[in-house]
Design a protein around this motif. Structure first.
Motif, PDB file in Angstrom:
ATOM      1  N   MET A   1       0.780  -1.263  -0.100  1.00 51.18           N
ATOM      2  CA  MET A   1      -0.080  -0.005   0.149  1.00 51.18           C
ATOM      3  C   MET A   1       0.771   1.373   0.075  1.00 51.18           C
ATOM      4  O   MET A   1       0.526   2.272  -0.528  1.00 51.18           O
ATOM      5  N   ALA A   2       1.937   1.367   0.612  1.00 51.33           N
ATOM      6  CA  ALA A   2       2.957   2.271   0.729  1.00 51.33           C
ATOM      7  C   ALA A   2       3.246   2.589  -0.635  1.00 51.33           C
ATOM      8  O   ALA A   2       3.819   3.467  -0.820  1.00 51.33           O
ATOM      9  N   LEU A   3       3.831   1.574  -1.256  1.00 54.29           N
ATOM     10  CA  LEU A   3       4.512   1.590  -2.606  1.00 54.29           C
ATOM     11  C   LEU A   3       3.481   2.183  -3.421  1.00 54.29           C
ATOM     12  O   LEU A   3       3.875   3.242  -4.536  1.00 54.29           O
ATOM     13  N   GLU A   4       1.964   1.985  -3.325  1.00 49.86           N
ATOM     14  CA  GLU A   4       1.084   2.640  -4.428  1.00 49.86           C
ATOM     15  C   GLU A   4       0.997   4.286  -4.116  1.00 49.86           C
ATOM     16  O   GLU A   4       0.929   5.131  -5.035  1.00 49.86           O
ATOM     17  N   THR A   5       1.005   4.607  -2.801  1.00 47.38           N
ATOM     18  CA  THR A   5       0.622   5.884  -2.188  1.00 47.38           C
ATOM     19  C   THR A   5       1.814   6.712  -2.593  1.00 47.38           C
ATOM     20  O   THR A   5       1.581   7.940  -3.089  1.00 47.38           O
ATOM     21  N   CYS A   6       2.981   6.272  -2.415  1.00 41.32           N
ATOM     22  CA  CYS A   6       4.143   7.017  -2.715  1.00 41.32           C
ATOM     23  C   CYS A   6       4.551   6.962  -4.373  1.00 41.32           C
ATOM     24  O   CYS A   6       5.485   7.839  -4.663  1.00 41.32           O
ATOM     25  N   GLY A   7       3.935   6.176  -5.329  1.00 44.20           N
ATOM     26  CA  GLY A   7       4.207   6.139  -6.563  1.00 44.20           C
ATOM     27  C   GLY A   7       4.170   7.514  -7.289  1.00 44.20           C
ATOM     28  O   GLY A   7       4.908   7.717  -8.282  1.00 44.20           O
ATOM     29  N   SER A   8       3.333   8.381  -7.001  1.00 45.25           N
ATOM     30  CA  SER A   8       3.079   9.675  -7.510  1.00 45.25           C
ATOM     31  C   SER A   8       4.247  10.559  -7.140  1.00 45.25           C
ATOM     32  O   SER A   8       4.818  11.523  -7.975  1.00 45.25           O
ATOM     33  N   CYS A   9       4.700  10.572  -5.935  1.00 44.27           N
ATOM     34  CA  CYS A   9       5.902  11.262  -5.401  1.00 44.27           C
ATOM     35  C   CYS A   9       7.357  10.951  -6.114  1.00 44.27           C
ATOM     36  O   CYS A   9       8.008  11.758  -6.002  1.00 44.27           O
ATOM     37  N   LEU A  10       7.116   9.564  -6.578  1.00 45.69           N
ATOM     38  CA  LEU A  10       8.803   8.986  -6.960  1.00 45.69           C
ATOM     39  C   LEU A  10       9.108  10.053  -8.016  1.00 45.69           C
ATOM     40  O   LEU A  10      10.233  10.370  -8.224  1.00 45.69           O
ATOM     41  N   SER A  11       8.049  10.444  -9.113  1.00 44.47           N
ATOM     42  CA  SER A  11       8.295  11.078 -10.108  1.00 44.47           C
ATOM     43  C   SER A  11       8.990  12.491  -9.889  1.00 44.47           C
ATOM     44  O   SER A  11       9.930  12.777 -10.495  1.00 44.47           O
ATOM     45  N   CYS A  12       8.544  13.069  -8.725  1.00 48.82           N
ATOM     46  CA  CYS A  12       9.116  14.322  -8.622  1.00 48.82           C
ATOM     47  C   CYS A  12      10.259  14.495  -8.014  1.00 48.82           C
ATOM     48  O   CYS A  12      11.014  15.408  -8.081  1.00 48.82           O
ATOM     49  N   LEU A  13      10.646  13.261  -7.562  1.00 49.36           N
ATOM     50  CA  LEU A  13      12.084  13.013  -6.830  1.00 49.36           C
ATOM     51  C   LEU A  13      12.995  12.995  -7.989  1.00 49.36           C
ATOM     52  O   LEU A  13      14.365  13.463  -7.722  1.00 49.36           O
ATOM     53  N   LEU A  14      12.621  12.672  -8.966  1.00 49.70           N
ATOM     54  CA  LEU A  14      13.636  12.559 -10.430  1.00 49.70           C
ATOM     55  C   LEU A  14      13.919  13.735 -10.803  1.00 49.70           C
ATOM     56  O   LEU A  14      15.121  13.931 -11.399  1.00 49.70           O
ATOM     57  N   GLY A  52      25.872  12.314 -18.274  1.00 48.53           N
ATOM     58  CA  GLY A  52      25.180  13.091 -17.091  1.00 48.53           C
ATOM     59  C   GLY A  52      24.361  14.256 -17.605  1.00 48.53           C
ATOM     60  O   GLY A  52      23.385  14.589 -16.864  1.00 48.53           O
ATOM     61  N   ILE A  53      24.700  14.808 -18.721  1.00 51.76           N
ATOM     62  CA  ILE A  53      23.733  15.784 -19.113  1.00 51.76           C
ATOM     63  C   ILE A  53      22.526  15.177 -20.053  1.00 51.76           C
ATOM     64  O   ILE A  53      21.363  15.531 -19.804  1.00 51.76           O
ATOM     65  N   CYS A  54      22.834  14.241 -21.000  1.00 47.12           N
ATOM     66  CA  CYS A  54      21.798  13.796 -21.777  1.00 47.12           C
ATOM     67  C   CYS A  54      20.941  12.618 -21.038  1.00 47.12           C
ATOM     68  O   CYS A  54      19.885  12.745 -20.846  1.00 47.12           O
ATOM     69  N   PHE A  55      21.676  11.463 -20.437  1.00 54.04           N
ATOM     70  CA  PHE A  55      20.804  10.465 -20.081  1.00 54.04           C
ATOM     71  C   PHE A  55      20.313  10.437 -18.749  1.00 54.04           C
ATOM     72  O   PHE A  55      19.315  10.485 -18.423  1.00 54.04           O
ATOM     73  N   SER A  56      21.231  10.864 -17.978  1.00 56.02           N
ATOM     74  CA  SER A  56      20.764  10.895 -16.411  1.00 56.02           C
ATOM     75  C   SER A  56      20.362  12.327 -16.006  1.00 56.02           C
ATOM     76  O   SER A  56      19.878  12.723 -15.071  1.00 56.02           O
ATOM     77  N   GLY A  57      20.505  13.095 -17.033  1.00 55.74           N
ATOM     78  CA  GLY A  57      20.085  14.671 -16.966  1.00 55.74           C
ATOM     79  C   GLY A  57      18.706  14.909 -17.748  1.00 55.74           C
ATOM     80  O   GLY A  57      17.798  14.895 -17.115  1.00 55.74           O
ATOM     81  N   VAL A  58      18.727  15.240 -18.957  1.00 57.17           N
ATOM     82  CA  VAL A  58      17.796  15.638 -19.908  1.00 57.17           C
ATOM     83  C   VAL A  58      16.668  14.743 -19.879  1.00 57.17           C
ATOM     84  O   VAL A  58      15.656  14.955 -19.712  1.00 57.17           O
ATOM     85  N   MET A  59      17.225  13.440 -20.264  1.00 60.03           N
ATOM     86  CA  MET A  59      16.270  12.275 -20.749  1.00 60.03           C
ATOM     87  C   MET A  59      15.346  12.051 -19.403  1.00 60.03           C
ATOM     88  O   MET A  59      14.089  12.063 -19.361  1.00 60.03           O
ATOM     89  N   ILE A  60      16.090  11.659 -18.167  1.00 58.85           N
ATOM     90  CA  ILE A  60      15.315  11.638 -17.049  1.00 58.85           C
ATOM     91  C   ILE A  60      14.574  12.739 -16.603  1.00 58.85           C
ATOM     92  O   ILE A  60      13.349  12.546 -16.143  1.00 58.85           O
ATOM     93  N   LEU A  61      14.985  14.199 -16.904  1.00 59.17           N
ATOM     94  CA  LEU A  61      14.158  15.397 -16.802  1.00 59.17           C
ATOM     95  C   LEU A  61      12.825  14.981 -17.479  1.00 59.17           C
ATOM     96  O   LEU A  61      11.604  15.242 -16.976  1.00 59.17           O
ATOM     97  N   LEU A  62      12.797  14.704 -18.809  1.00 62.03           N
ATOM     98  CA  LEU A  62      11.760  14.727 -19.671  1.00 62.03           C
ATOM     99  C   LEU A  62      10.974  13.791 -19.153  1.00 62.03           C
ATOM    100  O   LEU A  62       9.383  13.816 -19.160  1.00 62.03           O
ATOM    101  N   LEU A  63      11.428  12.442 -18.787  1.00 63.42           N
ATOM    102  CA  LEU A  63      10.763  11.366 -18.414  1.00 63.42           C
ATOM    103  C   LEU A  63       9.692  11.728 -17.072  1.00 63.42           C
ATOM    104  O   LEU A  63       8.453  11.184 -16.908  1.00 63.42           O
ATOM    105  N   ALA A  64      10.677  12.401 -16.198  1.00 67.07           N
ATOM    106  CA  ALA A  64       9.664  12.734 -14.944  1.00 67.07           C
ATOM    107  C   ALA A  64       8.532  13.765 -15.088  1.00 67.07           C
ATOM    108  O   ALA A  64       7.640  13.673 -14.556  1.00 67.07           O
TER     109      ALA A  64
END
Length: 197
Positions: A1-14, A52-64
């Protein structure tokens, strides 16, 4: 249940993790705050991969941003029922989170390989990767760091920044994996499930 409720806040952490990845990766281009080494291409080859700029940066930002948009309550319906709409949104979220896992894992691997290879620096033998044959053993051999005479303190600079980038992409990998698990649980056995109807 905790995983479901925090699922939406996970995207914000990215978002902050992606922004920090961009900033830290940019710092790798300016050893000791000087641009002269980047201008003369006297930087390690892994820095030019822009992971760091493209993959863990811009791409992750767009996905989030897309994941946060998908989690909004106001969204176009893809079919007649609300549960069907939520299921498709959850499926898209799973695909995007899996892409996030791939991007962050790739970045983490490149950063680790860069850390093992060591910095590109000037020594008595000229510009070279003088620690490449140590398989990362130079990390604990502090006396060997003085072999790099230029740029000054380049070994410490690379170790600190690459370690931070490994930690950031590792956190992104964990968050994206948790997001996949949360969405799978929500889709297969939660309120979004169309398979149980």
């Amino acid at each position: 249940m905790a995983l479901e409720t925090c699922g939406s806040c996970l995207s914000c952490l990215l978002i902050p993790l992606a922004l920090w990845s961009i900033v830290v990766n940019i710092l790798l281009y300016f050893p000791n705050g000087k641009a002269s080494h980047a201008a003369s291409y006297q930087l390690p080859n892994y820095v030019w991969y822009f992971e760091g700029i493209c993959f863990s940066g811009v791409m992750i930002l767009l996905l989030a941003i897309i994941l946060i948009t998908l989690e909004c309550s106001v969204f176009y319906r893809c079919c007649q029922s609300e549960s069907c709409n939520k299921t498709y949104r959850s499926f898209i979220s799973i695909v995007l989170a899996l892409l996030g896992v791939a991007f962050s894992a790739y970045s983490c691997i490149i950063f680790t390989l860069g850390l093992i290879q060591g910095p590109f620096c000037n020594s008595s033998g000229g510009w070279d990767y003088i620690f490449k044959d140590t398989a990362g053993g130079y990390l604990t051999d502090y006396s060997a760091w003085s072999r790099c005479t230029e740029p000054a303190n380049i070994v410490e600079w690379n170790i600190i920044l690459l370690s931070v980038l490994i930690a950031l992409s590792g956190l992104q990998l964990i968050i994206c994996s948790l997001k996949v698990a949360a969405e799978l649980k929500r889709t297969l056995c939660g309120t979004y499930s169309v398979f149980v109807q």
